[in-house]
Design a protein around this motif. Sequence first.
Motif, PDB file in Angstrom:
ATOM      1  N   SER A  20     119.323  31.351  19.642  1.00  0.00           N
ATOM      2  CA  SER A  20     120.153  32.073  20.520  1.00  0.00           C
ATOM      3  C   SER A  20     120.730  32.856  19.531  1.00  0.00           C
ATOM      4  CB  SER A  20     121.458  31.184  21.168  1.00  0.00           C
ATOM      5  OG  SER A  20     122.306  32.155  21.630  1.00  0.00           O
ATOM      6  N   TYR A 205     131.090  34.762  34.530  1.00  0.00           N
ATOM      7  CA  TYR A 205     132.429  35.512  34.493  1.00  0.00           C
ATOM      8  C   TYR A 205     133.048  35.631  35.721  1.00  0.00           C
ATOM      9  CZ  TYR A 205     130.639  35.889  29.753  1.00  0.00           C
ATOM     10  OH  TYR A 205     130.133  35.686  28.434  1.00  0.00           O
ATOM     11  N   LYS A 236     134.541  29.877  30.275  1.00  0.00           N
ATOM     12  CA  LYS A 236     135.322  31.095  30.129  1.00  0.00           C
ATOM     13  C   LYS A 236     136.690  31.148  31.238  1.00  0.00           C
ATOM     14  CE  LYS A 236     131.731  33.138  28.324  1.00  0.00           C
ATOM     15  NZ  LYS A 236     130.500  31.966  27.901  1.00  0.00           N
TER      16      LYS A 236
HETATM   17  N1  GLU Z   1     127.779  33.260  26.314  1.00  0.00           N
HETATM   18  C1  GLU Z   1     128.643  33.555  25.418  1.00  0.00           C
HETATM   19  C2  GLU Z   1     128.088  34.922  24.467  1.00  0.00           C
HETATM   20  O1  GLU Z   1     127.207  35.460  24.956  1.00  0.00           O
HETATM   21  C3  GLU Z   1     128.748  32.405  24.205  1.00  0.00           C
HETATM   22  C4  GLU Z   1     127.375  32.071  23.538  1.00  0.00           C
HETATM   23  C5  GLU Z   1     126.233  31.764  24.199  1.00  0.00           C
HETATM   24  O2  GLU Z   1     126.392  30.776  24.832  1.00  0.00           O
HETATM   25  O3  GLU Z   1     125.165  32.785  24.310  1.00  0.00           O
HETATM   26  O4  GLU Z   1     128.511  35.250  23.549  1.00  0.00           O
END
Ligand code: GLU
Length: 384
Positions: A20, A205, A236
């Motif tokens: 990620s 969101y 969130k």
């Molecule tokens: N969804 C959040 C972001 O895009 C948290 C990190 C992840 O899980 O991607 O920063």
Amino acid sequence: MTINNIQSKLSTRIQTVEGSKTARFIPLLDALKRQGRPVISLAIGEPIDDTPAPVIDATKRALDRRETRYGDMAGLTALRAALAGRFEGCGPENIVVFNGSKQALYTIFQCICDPGDQVIIPVPCWVSFAEQVKLAGGDPVFVRTKADHQLDLEGITAAVGAKTKAILINSPNNPTGAVYPRPALERIARLAVEHDLVVIADEAYDFFVYDNLPRFSLYELEAVRERLILTRSFSKHYAMTGFRVGYALAPTVVAAAMVRLQSHLTGNVCTFAQHGAVAALAMDDGLLVRRREDLQRRRNLAFDKVSAMFPCIRPQGAFYLFPDVSGHLHRGETSGDFAARILEKTGVAIVPGEDFGKDGHVRICFAAPDDQLLDAFRRIREVL
Ligand code: GLU
């Protein structure tokens, strides 16, 4: 006997998956801070507010009661019932609780994709969608959004083919902050019905919509419910990122399939964390609405500063700005190089647009204290 190349023992699947690109900032920034670097993180998308006291108290009470055992793999009945009560015509059997909506999305693709099945994803998009589809053997099909970050409905329609299994809609959007209006979602719903497609709605969101815009969910379109799989998160909305509690709402057979997978994967989500989530749902909205108002004020502040430096579409939801930094790229520089240069020279962490499938842009999270936002934008301006 020794293995001379353990790397070669890794599956092709895991060798080709990328980690990620947002979550990688968590250990990276921790390491920089440990080295004493004055880092300001506008990278990771996370509320700055504390987890609300009623959630903490309920979690502690659950621990005191020793709610520390295995639980129902679909999630606590009380939690699923409370969630189902928020969606007309939905029962606990339609809800599955996951370790965050990230795991819910992963599970969805595992449950719907056969090799070669295509999932249409508007881009720019959150970093994990494409990798999750690939991990399920599917093929992501990207359709660019328009210059204003809204859906290109003609492009999506043209992308539908014999192998299309699903369309993924993420509104409010990460990374652009775009909120898709009802007519656009109605078009998606009609397209899905016409071509017999699954619709996946990532609504992590959903609470964060500004300027008094209506919060419209695809679930409100009855015609699409029988083919809709929706995900939401406590992370969130209730500032519970570390609890890892999210959920999917799906037709009964899909929910049951997801629980079958869950039964081999994690079993239940942390029991006492789910008790915290039950308490979150019982909370009066007042505190959360005030927090959202404060985020809207920060959105305004950040947007003013950022749009004085770069062209930027004003986000209507989530907590990100996605400015076009292409005018400030050095010769041959990508948005990744740009973000690295900004981090190196200013200590401000932002995420390159190319990680979301759109170079020439960066994602800036405005869920940060005012002084940090102002300091970060001053530092960036100096470097520019
Ligand atoms: N969804 C959040 C972001 O895009 C948290 C990190 C992840 O899980 O991607 O920063």
